[in-house]
Each structure stands twice: as structure tokens, then as C-alpha cells.
Design a protein around this motif. Structure first.
Motif, short mmCIF file in Angstrom:
data_model
loop_
_atom_site.label_atom_id
_atom_site.label_comp_id
_atom_site.label_asym_id
_atom_site.label_seq_id
_atom_site.Cartn_x
_atom_site.Cartn_y
_atom_site.Cartn_z
N ASP A 72 0.86 -1.18 0.00
CA ASP A 72 0.00 0.00 0.00
C ASP A 72 0.90 1.23 0.00
OD1 ASP A 72 -1.85 2.00 0.38
OD2 ASP A 72 -2.73 1.14 2.21
N GLN A 73 0.78 2.06 -1.00
CA GLN A 73 1.61 3.26 -1.11
C GLN A 73 1.01 4.45 -0.35
OE1 GLN A 73 4.64 3.14 -2.16
NE2 GLN A 73 4.43 1.05 -2.89
N ASN A 74 -0.15 4.26 0.24
CA ASN A 74 -0.81 5.35 0.96
C ASN A 74 -0.68 5.22 2.47
OD1 ASN A 74 -1.79 6.58 -1.45
ND2 ASN A 74 -3.35 4.99 -1.56
N VAL A 75 0.39 4.61 2.93
CA VAL A 75 0.60 4.48 4.37
C VAL A 75 1.62 5.50 4.83
CG1 VAL A 75 -0.04 2.04 4.45
CG2 VAL A 75 2.34 2.67 4.07
N ALA A 76 1.58 5.81 6.11
CA ALA A 76 2.52 6.76 6.71
C ALA A 76 3.93 6.19 6.68
CB ALA A 76 2.09 7.05 8.14
N GLY A 77 4.91 7.08 6.82
CA GLY A 77 6.31 6.67 6.79
C GLY A 77 6.65 5.60 7.81
N ALA A 78 6.13 5.72 9.02
CA ALA A 78 6.42 4.74 10.06
C ALA A 78 5.93 3.35 9.66
CB ALA A 78 5.79 5.16 11.38
N GLN A 79 4.86 3.29 8.89
CA GLN A 79 4.31 2.01 8.47
C GLN A 79 5.04 1.44 7.25
OE1 GLN A 79 0.41 3.76 8.28
NE2 GLN A 79 -0.31 2.35 9.87
N ARG A 80 5.95 2.20 6.70
CA ARG A 80 6.80 1.72 5.60
C ARG A 80 8.08 1.09 6.13
NH1 ARG A 80 5.94 4.44 0.33
NH2 ARG A 80 3.98 5.53 0.50
N ILE A 81 8.19 1.05 7.44
CA ILE A 81 9.38 0.48 8.08
C ILE A 81 9.03 -0.92 8.58
CG2 ILE A 81 11.05 0.72 9.96
CD1 ILE A 81 10.55 3.76 9.83
N TRP A 82 9.89 -1.85 8.24
CA TRP A 82 9.76 -3.22 8.73
C TRP A 82 10.92 -3.49 9.66
CZ3 TRP A 82 9.47 -5.52 3.14
CH2 TRP A 82 8.21 -5.26 2.58
N PHE A 83 10.64 -4.06 10.82
CA PHE A 83 11.68 -4.47 11.75
C PHE A 83 11.80 -5.99 11.68
CE2 PHE A 83 12.53 -1.17 15.23
CZ PHE A 83 12.39 -0.12 14.36
N ALA A 84 12.95 -6.46 11.22
CA ALA A 84 13.25 -7.89 11.26
C ALA A 84 13.90 -8.15 12.61
CB ALA A 84 14.18 -8.29 10.12
N VAL A 85 13.11 -8.62 13.55
CA VAL A 85 13.53 -8.78 14.94
C VAL A 85 14.11 -10.17 15.13
CG1 VAL A 85 12.80 -8.66 17.35
CG2 VAL A 85 11.68 -7.21 15.64
N TYR A 86 15.31 -10.22 15.66
CA TYR A 86 15.97 -11.52 15.88
C TYR A 86 16.74 -11.47 17.18
CZ TYR A 86 19.88 -8.89 13.94
OH TYR A 86 20.82 -7.92 13.70
N ASP A 87 17.06 -12.64 17.70
CA ASP A 87 17.81 -12.76 18.94
C ASP A 87 19.20 -12.16 18.75
OD1 ASP A 87 19.48 -13.89 21.06
OD2 ASP A 87 17.73 -15.14 21.50
N LYS A 88 19.63 -11.34 19.71
CA LYS A 88 20.93 -10.69 19.59
C LYS A 88 22.07 -11.69 19.43
CE LYS A 88 21.35 -10.43 24.57
NZ LYS A 88 21.15 -9.65 25.75
N GLU A 89 21.88 -12.90 19.91
CA GLU A 89 22.90 -13.94 19.78
C GLU A 89 23.03 -14.45 18.35
OE1 GLU A 89 21.72 -16.80 22.68
OE2 GLU A 89 22.08 -15.41 24.34
N ASP A 90 22.07 -14.13 17.50
CA ASP A 90 22.08 -14.58 16.11
C ASP A 90 22.70 -13.55 15.16
OD1 ASP A 90 20.94 -17.04 16.62
OD2 ASP A 90 18.89 -16.33 16.30
N GLU A 91 23.31 -12.49 15.69
CA GLU A 91 23.84 -11.42 14.85
C GLU A 91 24.79 -11.93 13.77
OE1 GLU A 91 24.48 -7.57 13.36
OE2 GLU A 91 22.98 -8.19 14.80
N ARG A 92 25.79 -12.71 14.16
CA ARG A 92 26.76 -13.20 13.16
C ARG A 92 26.12 -14.16 12.18
NH1 ARG A 92 32.05 -14.88 16.35
NH2 ARG A 92 30.55 -16.45 16.99
#
Length: 190
Positions: A20-40
Motif C-alpha cells: 500500500d503506497q498510501n501508508v505513513a512513513g512509520a508504516q513503511r518500516i519493517w523491523f526484522a527482529v531476531y535474537d541478539k545472539e544470532d547477529e553473526r
């Protein structure tokens, strides 16, 4: 299936949906959330996310913020801070950190405004954990969200619980309107 594979699978599902191109900027952000231990592990498998993006018909560009603080600290405008910082790190007060925040926001705006970026581009950011202790992502994102044309994918080592994001599990979280993508199986909130 590994947590990184599940995260990639969930990301691919979100990326493949109509945007959807009619969403606010904050809704154009996706957070790929992962365990900090999986960084590498995640960094080793970053190509899987690029591949998933391209398979969904979108372009992909990655910005790594890992070295942003040292690059700024030893840059021509702030070398004076580097000497005092290494003598006594707590001397890096509010004024220099404000300059650093503006530097990071400017860097991200450049990234978002690249001429090759379109409404179907995924611009991905990794290395946000290296900003911890110097600035908060929750202060940076509102500064740039109006610049997002396609989608901004933030690789976020931390936790997403009850609509709150906590970077590195280290402090109270903040509520943000970004779309969370986690490594858990099941439904994905859109």
C-alpha cells in the motif's frame, strides 16, 4: 528450521504481499527482529534476504551502520572529540552526541534518497546495535520516515513484545508503528 531461516521465510511472506503506497512513513518500516545472539549468523545469511526480496520483484540495497560511530568520530569535523573520548569516554556529552545523531540521520536520508530508489525498493539497514549507548533508534527513525519511498527494513537484534521494541534486551522498549517481522511461526501482523 533455524530461527534465521524462519525470519527469512516470514520476511519473504511480507515482502511478497501487495504494498500500500498510501501508508505513513512509520508504516513503511519493517523491523526484522531476531535474537541478539544470532547477529553473526544473520550477517552470514544476509544474501537470503536479498534473494527473497528480488524473488518478490523488488530491488534491494543494504546499508551497514556498524562503523558509523568510529567513522564519524575520526572524521574531519570531529577529530577533537576522538582524543578526549579515548582519554575519558564519559566526556562525550550531549552536544557531540547531538552532532552524531544528525550525522546518522543525514547518512540515512542520503541512503533513502538515492536516485535508483523507487516505490518498489527495499532499503535494508544492519548494524544498528553499534549505535547503542550513543543514540536511540527511536530518535532517528522519526527524523527520516518521511523520506521512505519503498520500504525500509531494519535488522533489529532485540525483542518485540506487546507492541514494544527493545534493542539488545537492554532497556525499556518503545512503541513504534513499524511492521514487526519475527522468527516465530504463525501469523504475521501487517
Amino acid at each position: 528450521m533455524s530461527r534465521i531461516d524462519q525470519l527469512r521465510k516470514n520476511y519473504q511472506r511480507i515482502c511478497s504481499l501487495p504494498w500500500d503506497q498510501n501508508v505513513a512513513g512509520a508504516q513503511r518500516i519493517w523491523f526484522a527482529v531476531y535474537d541478539k545472539e544470532d547477529e553473526r549468523r544473520l550477517r552470514l545469511r544476509m544474501g537470503l534476504f536479498e534473494e527473497a526480496t528480488r524473488q518478490a520483484g523488488h530491488s534491494w540495497t543494504l546499508l551497514d551502520l556498524t562503523n558509523e560511530f568510529p567513522d564519524w568520530l575520526f572524521g574531519p569535523d570531529y577529530q577533537d572529540y576522538s582524543v578526549s573520548y579515548f582519554e575519558k569516554p564519559d566526556r562525550l556529552g550531549a552536544a557531540p552526541l547531538k552532532h552524531f545523531k544528525e550525522h546518522v540521520a543525514s547518512r540515512l536520508k542520503e541512503f533513502l534518497n538515492d536516485p535508483s530508489t523507487t516505490e518498489t525498493s527495499v532499503l535494508a539497514i544492519c548494524g544498528v546495535a553499534s549505535l547503542f549507548g550513543f543514540l536511540r533508534l527511536s530518535e532517528i527513525l522519526p527524523m527520516i520516515e518521511t523520506q521512505i519511498r519503498g520500504r525500509l527494513l531494519v535488522f533489529f537484534p532485540g525483542v518485540y513484545e506487546q507492541d514494544n521494541y527493545r534493542l539488545l534486551d537492554a532497556r525499556d522498549g518503545w512503541n513504534y508503528h513499524a511492521v514487526p517481522i519475527t522468527d516465530s511461526e504463525g501469523e504475521i501482523r501487517r
